[in-house]
Structure formats: structure tokens, C-alpha cells
Design a protein around this motif. Sequence first.
Motif, PDB file in Angstrom:
ATOM      1  N   VAL A   1      -6.814 -20.088 -11.949  1.00 47.03           N
ATOM      2  CA  VAL A   1      -8.236 -20.408 -11.458  1.00 47.03           C
ATOM      3  C   VAL A   1      -8.205 -19.889 -10.047  1.00 47.03           C
ATOM      4  O   VAL A   1      -9.442 -19.269  -9.769  1.00 47.03           O
ATOM      5  N   ARG A   2      -7.204 -19.655  -9.245  1.00 50.58           N
ATOM      6  CA  ARG A   2      -7.232 -19.237  -8.025  1.00 50.58           C
ATOM      7  C   ARG A   2      -7.368 -17.654  -8.030  1.00 50.58           C
ATOM      8  O   ARG A   2      -8.218 -17.257  -7.017  1.00 50.58           O
ATOM      9  N   GLU A   3      -7.044 -17.263  -9.008  1.00 44.55           N
ATOM     10  CA  GLU A   3      -7.266 -15.692  -9.054  1.00 44.55           C
ATOM     11  C   GLU A   3      -8.663 -15.338  -9.229  1.00 44.55           C
ATOM     12  O   GLU A   3      -9.420 -14.475  -8.995  1.00 44.55           O
ATOM     13  N   ALA A   4      -9.310 -16.198 -10.318  1.00 44.23           N
ATOM     14  CA  ALA A   4     -10.838 -15.968 -10.752  1.00 44.23           C
ATOM     15  C   ALA A   4     -11.526 -16.226  -9.614  1.00 44.23           C
ATOM     16  O   ALA A   4     -12.708 -15.524  -9.259  1.00 44.23           O
TER      17      ALA A   4
ATOM     18  N   ALA B   1     -11.594 -24.285 -18.643  1.00 46.91           N
ATOM     19  CA  ALA B   1     -11.659 -22.988 -19.358  1.00 46.91           C
ATOM     20  C   ALA B   1     -13.135 -22.659 -19.544  1.00 46.91           C
ATOM     21  O   ALA B   1     -13.395 -21.247 -19.475  1.00 46.91           O
ATOM     22  N   ARG B   2     -14.108 -23.580 -19.750  1.00 47.26           N
ATOM     23  CA  ARG B   2     -15.388 -22.984 -19.823  1.00 47.26           C
ATOM     24  C   ARG B   2     -15.981 -22.404 -18.800  1.00 47.26           C
ATOM     25  O   ARG B   2     -16.866 -21.574 -18.624  1.00 47.26           O
ATOM     26  N   ASN B   3     -15.685 -23.008 -17.482  1.00 49.18           N
ATOM     27  CA  ASN B   3     -16.122 -22.429 -16.104  1.00 49.18           C
ATOM     28  C   ASN B   3     -15.454 -21.367 -15.936  1.00 49.18           C
ATOM     29  O   ASN B   3     -16.182 -20.222 -15.487  1.00 49.18           O
ATOM     30  N   LEU B   4     -14.356 -20.887 -16.158  1.00 50.13           N
ATOM     31  CA  LEU B   4     -13.543 -19.693 -16.233  1.00 50.13           C
ATOM     32  C   LEU B   4     -14.121 -18.534 -17.071  1.00 50.13           C
ATOM     33  O   LEU B   4     -14.476 -17.431 -16.705  1.00 50.13           O
TER      34      LEU B   4
ATOM     35  N   MET C   1     -17.595 -18.826 -17.982  1.00 48.28           N
ATOM     36  CA  MET C   1     -18.602 -17.943 -17.034  1.00 48.28           C
ATOM     37  C   MET C   1     -18.412 -17.401 -15.962  1.00 48.28           C
ATOM     38  O   MET C   1     -19.205 -16.327 -15.714  1.00 48.28           O
ATOM     39  N   VAL C   2     -17.397 -17.519 -15.158  1.00 49.80           N
ATOM     40  CA  VAL C   2     -16.906 -16.806 -14.265  1.00 49.80           C
ATOM     41  C   VAL C   2     -16.834 -15.228 -14.927  1.00 49.80           C
ATOM     42  O   VAL C   2     -17.511 -14.188 -14.166  1.00 49.80           O
ATOM     43  N   ALA C   3     -15.855 -14.974 -15.792  1.00 52.45           N
ATOM     44  CA  ALA C   3     -15.840 -13.764 -16.286  1.00 52.45           C
ATOM     45  C   ALA C   3     -17.068 -12.999 -16.975  1.00 52.45           C
ATOM     46  O   ALA C   3     -17.288 -11.900 -16.857  1.00 52.45           O
ATOM     47  N   ARG C   4     -17.894 -14.030 -17.551  1.00 57.85           N
ATOM     48  CA  ARG C   4     -19.157 -13.243 -18.125  1.00 57.85           C
ATOM     49  C   ARG C   4     -20.014 -12.966 -16.981  1.00 57.85           C
ATOM     50  O   ARG C   4     -20.934 -11.699 -17.172  1.00 57.85           O
ATOM     51  N   LEU C   5     -20.079 -13.466 -15.955  1.00 62.29           N
ATOM     52  CA  LEU C   5     -21.225 -13.339 -14.896  1.00 62.29           C
ATOM     53  C   LEU C   5     -20.850 -12.488 -13.806  1.00 62.29           C
ATOM     54  O   LEU C   5     -21.686 -12.210 -12.764  1.00 62.29           O
ATOM     55  N   LEU C   6     -19.428 -12.273 -13.578  1.00 65.25           N
ATOM     56  CA  LEU C   6     -19.111 -11.584 -12.427  1.00 65.25           C
ATOM     57  C   LEU C   6     -19.588 -10.165 -12.090  1.00 65.25           C
ATOM     58  O   LEU C   6     -19.968  -9.832 -11.010  1.00 65.25           O
TER      59      LEU C   6
END
Length: 255
Positions: free
Chosen positions: A66-69, A32-35, A37-42
Motif C-alpha cells: 500500500v505504501r509503495e502504491a 485490494a479493490r482500491n489498489l 484502481m491505482v494500477a489501472r489509472l496510474l
Amino acid sequence: MPIPEEVTGDEIDKDVRQELQSLPKTLAEDVARNLVMVARLLDEDPEAAYGYSRVALRLASRVAAVREAAGFAAYANQKYSEALAEFRAARRMTGSVELWPVMADCERGLGRPEKALDMAGAPEVHKLDKASQVEMRLVAAGARRDMGQLDAAIVTLQSPELASNSVQPWTARLRYAYADALLAAGREQEAREWFAKAVESDRDGSTDASDRLAELDGVEFVDALDEHEHEEDGGSASPTAEAGHEDETQDGKED
């Protein structure tokens, strides 16, 4: 990859959180924490977002979210083959068609506009919500332009959504794409009208329609720093925008 302490993982969407419940608690928190970060930095740092997506993928590759992200992170970095593979995996897991437009755009990115057009005419499109159908129309028009079919691209964008006076989240982008296609086809006056309409509907600055409109109107922008340096050299200050000067060599720009 380091994650700020204030990122707890609770920031993620509740549907994604529900998906992660299939994982052990500690693992779910890490993913969840990594996801997050993905959303914040995309948007601001796609490369870093991609790195976090790879970590999440390594931890939980069997989770559709996860696959979608990972797909969107790869897409943002123009890794279209990888993005398409991740989107396909997510679709197999969920059975949802919501990723259909971005999958078609990946085909464009891979130099296969004909495949994108095939997808635009597939039955899956009828299952999309209105926003995704508009997105699919934009992708199809882009594919037409990739193939040098400017008139077909213009016709593709002509739709009830384009003609509507109602402003929706997709309105500015749709009007902008139409204006840009018109300009590429040499229909400058019509393009100007639609860039103006795009400006009216672009409430969050999602396009550079105002700049394109100013360009067509012959407005020349001067960097404020250059102006200050010019003043220090003893010259007269230039106006920040000089209107009324038509650039006779202005050509339509391709996306």
C-alpha cells in the motif's frame, strides 16, 4: 471513491494478495479493490489513481504494498516529497532495495541532483537486478544533465547494455536517453543514429523516438483535419509529410 462492480480485488498480484492476508477479510478486499484502481489509472488518470491510493493508505498504512502504491501515485503526480516518504516507508518494511532508483529520481524532482548521484554510487545499487541498474544509470545521467554536465551524462549512459545488440525491456529508453543527451550536446549526427536505434528497439511505443528522428530528418507533419479544411477552401492538398527539408535552427531539447 466509487469503484466499478466488476473490480473484485482478485486482479492484484499474488504477492500483494499475500501481504493483505494480515488484514481482516472485508478490509483486505476493500484495500485490494482500491489498489487495482491505482494500477489501472496510474498512466491514464494519475490524479484519480492518487485519490484511490489515499483511500488504501487510510485503510492499511502498515502494508508495504500500500505504501509503495501510494508512492507511485504521488510520483506520477509530481508530489516528490510525498512519494519519497512513502517509498522510504515501504523500504523499511520490506528491506528491499528495488525502489532505490525511483527514490533517487524523487531527489532529482526535489531539485537535489547531487543526492541522486550519491545514491547512484551507493552499495545498494549492486544489489539491484539488471533492469533496476539500468534505471539507476538513467537517473544518474538525468542528474548530470540537471547539473549542466552534458558530457558526463553521455559518459554515464555508455555501458555494455547500451552497446549490446540484444533488445531488452529497457533498451529503447536507454538508447533514447543517450540520443537525447548527444543532441543536447550538439552532436546531431550521432544523436540521429541513436534515435534510429531507439526506434528499432521500441516495440511498444514507450518513447517518441520516431517523432524525434523525423524532426531531425526535417519531416514536417500536417494535421489531417487542417488538410481537409484547406481542400474545402479550394486549395491544393498538402502532403502529410514533407521530407528533405532541414531545419537549420533545430536545437537539442532538454528533458
